[in-house]
Enzyme design. Structure first.
Site, PDB file in Angstrom:
ATOM      1  N   ASP A  98     -13.528  19.287  33.903  1.00  0.00           N
ATOM      2  CA  ASP A  98     -13.027  17.929  33.909  1.00  0.00           C
ATOM      3  C   ASP A  98     -14.013  17.069  33.134  1.00  0.00           C
ATOM      4  O   ASP A  98     -15.213  17.123  33.407  1.00  0.00           O
ATOM      5  CB  ASP A  98     -12.912  17.434  35.360  1.00  0.00           C
ATOM      6  CG  ASP A  98     -11.684  16.590  35.580  1.00  0.00           C
ATOM      7  OD1 ASP A  98     -11.511  15.617  34.837  1.00  0.00           O
ATOM      8  OD2 ASP A  98     -10.909  16.886  36.503  1.00  0.00           O
ATOM      9  N   ASP A 197     -10.250  13.006  31.725  1.00  0.00           N
ATOM     10  CA  ASP A 197      -9.908  12.043  32.768  1.00  0.00           C
ATOM     11  C   ASP A 197      -9.710  10.624  32.236  1.00  0.00           C
ATOM     12  O   ASP A 197     -10.542  10.125  31.472  1.00  0.00           O
ATOM     13  CB  ASP A 197     -11.061  12.035  33.786  1.00  0.00           C
ATOM     14  CG  ASP A 197     -10.752  11.213  35.017  1.00  0.00           C
ATOM     15  OD1 ASP A 197      -9.905  11.643  35.808  1.00  0.00           O
ATOM     16  OD2 ASP A 197     -11.360  10.133  35.179  1.00  0.00           O
ATOM     17  N   GLU A 254      -5.421  13.095  30.194  1.00  0.00           N
ATOM     18  CA  GLU A 254      -4.689  12.390  31.256  1.00  0.00           C
ATOM     19  C   GLU A 254      -4.244  11.047  30.670  1.00  0.00           C
ATOM     20  O   GLU A 254      -5.019  10.100  30.624  1.00  0.00           O
ATOM     21  CB  GLU A 254      -5.578  12.167  32.481  1.00  0.00           C
ATOM     22  CG  GLU A 254      -4.773  11.635  33.656  1.00  0.00           C
ATOM     23  CD  GLU A 254      -5.607  11.005  34.762  1.00  0.00           C
ATOM     24  OE1 GLU A 254      -5.103  10.908  35.877  1.00  0.00           O
ATOM     25  OE2 GLU A 254      -6.744  10.591  34.505  1.00  0.00           O
ATOM     26  N   HIS A 326      -4.196  16.756  42.195  1.00  0.00           N
ATOM     27  CA  HIS A 326      -5.078  16.215  43.238  1.00  0.00           C
ATOM     28  C   HIS A 326      -4.892  14.714  43.449  1.00  0.00           C
ATOM     29  O   HIS A 326      -5.512  14.153  44.337  1.00  0.00           O
ATOM     30  CB  HIS A 326      -6.529  16.513  42.863  1.00  0.00           C
ATOM     31  CG  HIS A 326      -6.962  15.747  41.657  1.00  0.00           C
ATOM     32  ND1 HIS A 326      -6.412  15.977  40.405  1.00  0.00           N
ATOM     33  CD2 HIS A 326      -7.836  14.721  41.491  1.00  0.00           C
ATOM     34  CE1 HIS A 326      -6.944  15.133  39.537  1.00  0.00           C
ATOM     35  NE2 HIS A 326      -7.812  14.359  40.164  1.00  0.00           N
ATOM     36  N   ASP A 327      -4.083  14.070  42.622  1.00  0.00           N
ATOM     37  CA  ASP A 327      -3.809  12.636  42.784  1.00  0.00           C
ATOM     38  C   ASP A 327      -2.414  12.369  43.339  1.00  0.00           C
ATOM     39  O   ASP A 327      -2.023  11.209  43.498  1.00  0.00           O
ATOM     40  CB  ASP A 327      -3.883  11.919  41.425  1.00  0.00           C
ATOM     41  CG  ASP A 327      -5.293  11.838  40.871  1.00  0.00           C
ATOM     42  OD1 ASP A 327      -6.253  11.896  41.653  1.00  0.00           O
ATOM     43  OD2 ASP A 327      -5.420  11.714  39.635  1.00  0.00           O
TER      44      ASP A 327
END
Ligand code: TEU
Ligand code: CA
Length: 554
Positions: A98, A197, A254, A326-327
Site C-alpha cells: 500500500d 492510497d 484508489e 477494508h473500507d
C-alpha cells in the site's frame, strides 16, 4: 518480464492485522501470512495486496505511516517481509504494498521536525499556513475541520483525513524526491508494485478558498475543493517516470469520481497507472450526507452500473474490480437483499464479480462468504470513520439505536474483524483474544468447514478462479471483451466474454425463477452454482433463484 504481466490476473487483498496471528498476541502478522500462502495459491491468487504494514501508531490502522522504511513490530521484522516476498514468489504470487503518500503520520520524523521548527525546511514538507483562524471551511474525510493549529505557532497545518495524518506537500521537490527514493527502495527489494492510497487528494486548491457549506456545521467536504485544485498530472507523470516505469511495476490507484479525460490519463495508452479500482458499485445509493442517508442497491442498479462502467472504460484501459474491501461493508451483506443471503446467492454474486472484465480483487474472507459483523455498542468499534459516522447520524436527529443500526450496516469494521479459519473461540485466527472481534461472530462461516464441504462458497471460488486456468476458455476469461446480454430482462445480470472463444455468464440475481431464450445451443457447461439445469430442447434455459451458469457457445 512482459510489459503488461499483470493483465488478466487474479488479486487478493489482505488486511494484515486480521488475517492470521502467528505469535499469540491477537494481532495478525507477516509470518501468519506466509503460513497461509499455500491456501492462497490453491485459491488461484496471483497478486497479493497487503494493506499497510509499515511502522505506525495505528490511529487509522496503518494508513498513518511513521516510517516508510520499517515494518511495524506488531507485524514482525524486515526479515519476515523478505521471507514473505520470496515465499510468495516461489508460488507465483506477486506482492504489492500500500502506497500512502497523500499524508503520513504525525509521528513521522518529518512532521516532528516540522513541529520543532514551524518555519524551517521540514515545515515545507507539509502545508503549514500562517493564519489567524482556519484558512478554509473544508471538512476532513473523518469529520471536523481539515485544519489543526500548529502548537506554539501562528500557523495551521492541513489534514484531509485525521489530524494525526498531516497532508504532504507535493509542491516541494525535496519531498517528492524522498517519496521516489522510498518507492524505488521497495521495488528494488522485490515487491511487484503498489495499490496507491487516496491519490487524487495530493492536488490542492492552494488559495484555500472557502466554499458554501454543505451541512449545518458550516463546513464543506474537502472533496469539493479538489475541483479548484492545481493540476495533478505533472506530479503523477513524474512519479511514474521516476519509479514504477523503471521496474515495470503493477499499480492500482484508489481513484473516485474520475472524468473521461482523467480516465485516459490514469489508465489509457501511456496512463500513469496500470489500473484503477471500479468503485461505481460500492458507492451506489450514496447521497453524500453520510452513512445514514443511503439507498440500498438493487440488482438492476448493479447491472446498470457494471454495464456502464465497461462501456465507458474497456476501450481505454483495465479496471480492478471489487465487491468489498477494508473500507466497505461485506459484499454479501451489502449487495444481496437480507432475506436472500445464503450460499447460492453468495456464489451468484461471486460469479458476476469474478468473471466480468478486469482484475478481480478478492478481499480476505469474501471467498468464504463472510458477512457483516454484529457489534453491541459504539464502544466496541475501533474505526475512526465509524465513530464519526455515528456522530453525524446523531447530529442529524437519529436516535442512538438508529445510529447504531446504520453504522452496523456500513462500518469499515464489518470487514476488519479476524479471518474465520475455524469455529474455535478465536476463529482459528489466534489463540488469544483478537484485537477486534464481534460479540457474536457467525462461526458457521469458516475455512475448515468449507474445505470439507464440496458445496461450499470456498470450493466455488476455487472453481471460478480455476476457469481462468482452463486450457480452452481461460484466456477468453482473462482477456476477452465484455458484452452485455439480456440487458432488458429484469434482475438478470448476464454477459459474454469474447476472446478466441465465447463464454457466457448467466446469473439470475433475484428470489424468483427466470427463463432465458438462448441464442444458440450450449457447447459446454463450465460452471453451475446449483445442481439443476433446466434447459428445454428449444434452448430455453430457466434459471432458479440466484442461479449462476457459465457456458461456452460456439
Ligand atoms: O481511503 C480513502 C477514502 O477516500 C475513503 O475510502 C475513506 O477513507 C472512507 O470512505 C471513509 O469511510 C483510503 C484508505 O483505503 C482508508 O482505509 C484510509 O483510512 C484513508 O485512505 C486514509 O489513508
Ligand atoms: Ca501476531
Amino acid at each position: 518480464m512482459e510489459k503488461d504481466w499483470w493483465k488478466g490476473k487474479i488479486a487478493y487483498q489482505i488486511y494484515p492485522k486480521s488475517f492470521n496471528d502467528s505469535n499469540h498476541d491477537g494481532i495478525g502478522d507477516l509470518k501468519g501470512i506466509t503460513q497461509k500462502l499455500d491456501y492462497l495459491k490453491d485459491l488461484g491468487i496471483e497478486i497479493l495486496w497487503l494493506s499497510p504494514v509499515y511502522k505506525s501508531p495505528f490511529v487509522d490502522q496503518g494508513y498513518d505511516i511513521a516510517d516508510y522504511y520499517a515494518i511495524d513490530p506488531i507485524f514482525g521484522t524486515m526479515e519476515d517481509m523478505d521471507e514473505l516476498i520470496a515465499e510468495a514468489k516461489a508460488r507465483g504470487i506477486s506482492i504489492i504494498m500500500d502506497l500512502v503518500v497523500n499524508h503520513c503520520s504525525d509521528q513521522h520524523e518529518w512532521f516532528q521536525k516540522a513541529l520543532a521548527d514551524p518555519d524551517g525546511e521540514y515545515a515545507d514538507y507539509f502545508y503549514f499556513i500562517e493564519s489567524d483562524t482556519e484558512p478554509s471551511n473544508w471538512r476532513s474525510y473523518f469529520g471536523g475541520s481539515v485544519w489543526e493549529k500548529v502548537p506554539n505557532s501562528t500557523k495551521y497545518y492541513l489534514h484531509s483525513f485525521h489530524k494525526a495524518q498531516p497532508d504532504l506537500n507535493w509542491q516541494n521537490p525535496r519531498l517528492r524526491q524522498e517519496i521516489y527514493d522510498m518507492i524505488n527502495w521497495w521495488l528494488k527489494k522485490g515487491i511487484a508494485g503498489f495499490r496507491i492510497d487516496a491519490i487524487i487528494n495530493i492536488k490542492k486548491d492552494l488559495s484555500w478558498t472557502s466554499l458554501p457549506a454543505d451541512q449545518e456545521d458550516g463546513l464543506v467536504a474537502v472533496q469539493a475543493a479538489l475541483a479548484n485544485a492545481q493540476p495533478i498530472e505533472p506530479f503523477l507523470r513524474e512519479l511514474t517516470e521516476q519509479t514504477f516505469d523503471k521496474y515495470n511495476a503493477f499499480t492500482v490507484g484508489e481513484v473516485f469520481d474520475e472524468t473521461e479525460e482523467e480516465l485516459q490519463f490514469f489508465i489509457g495508452e501511456n496512463g500513469v497507472f496500470s489500473s484503477i479500482f471500479d468503485f461505481k458499485q460500492a458507492i451506489l445509493g450514496q447521497k453524500g450526507n453520510g452513512w445514514h442517508d443511503f439507498d440500498e442497491p438493487t440488482a438492476e442498479d448493479i447491472k446498470k452500473s457494471i454495464f456502464q462502467v465497461h462501456e465507458r472504460t474497456d476501450k481505454i484501459g483495465v479496471l480492478s474490480t471489487i465487491i468489498e474491501n477494508h473500507d466497505e461493508a461485506r459484499g454479501a451483506s451489502h449487495f444481496i437483499p437480507h432475506a436472500d443471503v445464503d450460499t447460492a446467492s453468495k456464489k451468484c454474486l461471486a460469479t458476476i464479480a469474478l468473471l466480468r472484465k478486469g482484475i478481480p480483487f478478492i478481499y480476505q474472507g469474501q471467498e468464504i462468504g463472510m458477512e457483516n459483523q454484529y457489534f453491541e455498542a459504539i464502544e466496541d468499534y475501533d474505526d475512526i470513520s465509524t465513530i464519526n459516522g455515528y456522530q453525524v447520524a446523531l447530529k442529524d436527529g437519529l436516535s442512538e439505536e438508529e445510529a447504531l443500526a446504520v453504522i452496523g450496516k456500513y462500518s469499515r469494521d464489518n470487514a476488519r474483524t479476524p479471518m474465520q479459519w475455524t469455529d474455535d473461540t478465536y476463529l482459528g485466527f489466534s489463540d488469544v483474544k483478537p484485537w477486534l472481534m464481534s460479540q457474536q461472530p457467525n462461526r458457521t462461516i469458516n475455512v475448515a468447514e468449507q474445505e470439507n464441504n464440496p458445496q461450499s462458497v470456498l470450493h466455488y471460488y476455487r472453481a471460478l478462479t480455476g476457469l481462468y486456468r482452463h486450457d480452452t476458455y481461460g484466456s477468453s476469461l482473462r482477456y476477452g471483451a465484455f458484452h452485455p446480454l439480456f440487458e432488458e430482462v429484469e434482475n438478470v445480470i448476464a454477459y459474454e466474454r469474447r476472446g478466441e472463444r465465447r463464454v457466457q455468464v448467466l446469473t439470475n440475481f433475484q428470489a424468483k425463477a427466470q427463463t432465458l431464450q438462448l441464442s444458440q445451443p450450449i457447447e459446454e457447461v463450465l460452471l453451475n452454482n446449483l445442481e439443476v439445469l433446466d434447459l428445454d430442447k428449444d434452448d430455453c434455459l430457466t434459471l432458479a433463484p440466484y442461479q449462476a451458469v457459465v457456458i461456452a457457445v460456439s
